[in-house]
Design a protein around this motif. Structure first.
Motif, short mmCIF file in Angstrom:
data_model
loop_
_atom_site.label_atom_id
_atom_site.label_comp_id
_atom_site.label_asym_id
_atom_site.label_seq_id
_atom_site.Cartn_x
_atom_site.Cartn_y
_atom_site.Cartn_z
N LYS A 70 0.85 -1.19 0.00
CA LYS A 70 0.00 0.00 0.00
C LYS A 70 0.88 1.23 0.00
N GLY A 71 0.57 2.17 -0.90
CA GLY A 71 1.37 3.38 -1.01
C GLY A 71 0.87 4.51 -0.14
N ASP A 75 -3.32 4.04 -2.63
CA ASP A 75 -3.38 3.05 -3.70
C ASP A 75 -2.50 1.86 -3.35
N PHE A 76 -2.81 0.70 -3.98
CA PHE A 76 -2.03 -0.52 -3.80
C PHE A 76 -1.23 -0.80 -5.06
N PHE A 77 -0.13 -1.55 -4.89
CA PHE A 77 0.77 -1.84 -6.01
C PHE A 77 1.16 -3.31 -5.97
N THR A 78 1.28 -3.90 -7.18
CA THR A 78 1.77 -5.28 -7.28
C THR A 78 2.58 -5.42 -8.57
N ARG A 87 -0.86 -0.42 -10.30
CA ARG A 87 -1.48 0.17 -9.11
C ARG A 87 -2.99 0.01 -9.21
N HIS A 100 -7.41 -0.41 -11.89
CA HIS A 100 -6.00 -0.74 -12.09
C HIS A 100 -5.44 -0.06 -13.34
N GLU A 102 -1.25 0.63 -15.24
CA GLU A 102 0.19 0.40 -15.15
C GLU A 102 0.87 1.61 -14.51
N PHE A 103 1.68 1.35 -13.52
CA PHE A 103 2.46 2.41 -12.87
C PHE A 103 3.80 2.57 -13.55
N LEU A 121 8.91 3.98 -4.31
CA LEU A 121 8.70 2.55 -4.22
C LEU A 121 10.04 1.84 -4.43
#
Length: 365
Positions: A70-71, A75-78, A87, A100, A102-103, A121
């Motif tokens: 979690k940022g 937001d969440f990131f994987t 994200r 969702h 692309e980050f 990150l």
């Protein structure tokens, strides 16, 4: 009788040729080791189906969402096998469908991730090294494989309050694509390191780790934990107090092979267990020559099929608090477990989705 002897001779000759070919092809140099065999899925690790309660999200967005963080923005990131970090949004504890995007694409394979105090990150990328990604998506390489030949496989990462970055180098012998050879070889060449952003200095803190994997700092950064996948244990390095500089076993003789580890910031370390120990490899622990021959097989043939979902929650003193499993294959090969806002998020090496379920309480188990 003569025919039997001739055929027997042919079979022996074929076996000899195959054995010589496997030995010549094998890249591993196995050593004898004492397999940390426990009692299996009994006691604190007894089988259950508590992971059946999870919900899957980001279906078919990508394969292998290794870690989930979690940022600062909420937001969440994987990160996925193809190099993308995606994200997504969660509002009031609910995944926001269609959120969702692309980050960034690292061009490698993002594994463990964690945010630093400046909102960058920090990414352990198996192919690119230790990376820092700014809030706007600018990638900076902090530790480059090309600059340090001793590094082979940066795996997981955590960030201390003082900004230092702790990370694991899983193996000094093998990379991501043939990691299974390290497990079979059992030469214990993994390491725990730290990187100081202000000086650019990298320090080695622990060596001789049996496939160093997940990394998590404990309360007040008093200690740091590193998972040894091949040894089925979590090793603790004390950073403060009278034990500073000493290491010990936080928990050992796990029934499975731990991957990532995370701290919920309060009272629980979450450990991902992607697979149980290999009974075949453990049975050959004292027979390095036979394992040498196994190393001649393609790496993918040595990775056992797996449908088990398995995650553990540990107390601050390494005792099992939560044991979450699923045998149906609904969510399996779990590589990360992260708790945020009363929910537990699961990543996986093999799945094409992320999983989430309410964080359990002691009263529920």
């Amino acid at each position: 009788m003569g025919r039997f002897i001739r055929w027997s001779a042919v079979v022996v000759l074929l076996l000899l040729v195959v054995g010589l070919a496997l030995h010549a092809r094998s890249p591993i140099q196995p050593v004898a080791f004492d397999a940390p065999v426990g009692d299996g899925l009994t006691g604190d690790f007894s089988t259950n189906e508590r992971l059946e309660a999870l919900t899957r999200h980001l279906e078919n967005v990508g394969v292998g969402p290794e870690d989930i963080v979690k940022g600062p923005s909420g937001d969440f990131f994987t990160g996925y096998q193809d190099g993308r970090i995606v994200r997504f949004a969660v509002a009031e504890g609910r995944f926001v469908e269609g959120s969702h995007r692309e980050f960034v694409d690292t061009g490698g394979r993002p594994l463990g991730m964690q945010f630093d105090g400046a909102g960058n990150l920090i990414v352990a990328d198996a192919f690119k090294g230790l990376l820092s990604v700014s809030p706007t998506g600018e990638i900076t390489t902090l530790v480059d494989y090309a600059d340090d030949p001793s590094l082979r496989f940066i795996d997981d990462v955590d960030v201390a309050a003082d900004g230092s970055i702790w990370f694991s180098d899983a193996s000094g012998r093998f990379g991501l694509h043939n990691y299974i050879y390290d497990i079979v070889e059992a030469s214990a060449t993994g390491r725990l390191l730290s990187y100081e952003p202000s000086t650019g200095r990298t320090r080695v803190h622990l060596t001789g780790l049996y496939f160093a994997n997940g990394v998590a700092l404990g309360p007040d950064d008093n200690f740091v934990l590193v998972n040894e996948t091949g040894a089925s244990r979590v090793t603790r390095l004390w950073l403060k107090g009278p034990k500073a500089g000493l290491s010990d076993a936080f928990i050992a003789r796990l029934p499975g092979m731990p991957d990532n580890i995370s701290f919920n910031g309060v009272d629980t370390f979450w450990v991902a267990m992607p697979a149980l120990r290999s009974k075949e490899i453990d049975a050959l622990s004292q027979y390095p020559f036979i394992r040498k021959l196994l190393g001649g097989l393609p790496a993918e043939l040595l990775v056992p099929a797996n449908q088990l979902g398995f995650a553990l929650g540990l107390s601050l003193d390494g005792k099992v608090k939560f044991n979450l499993q699923s045998s149906s294959g609904k969510y399996h090969t779990i590589t990360s477990v992260n708790e945020y806002d009363g929910q537990v998020w699961l990543g996986s090496l093999a799945m094409s989705s992320v999983g989430v379920l309410p964080a359990p309480s002691a009263q529920e188990l």
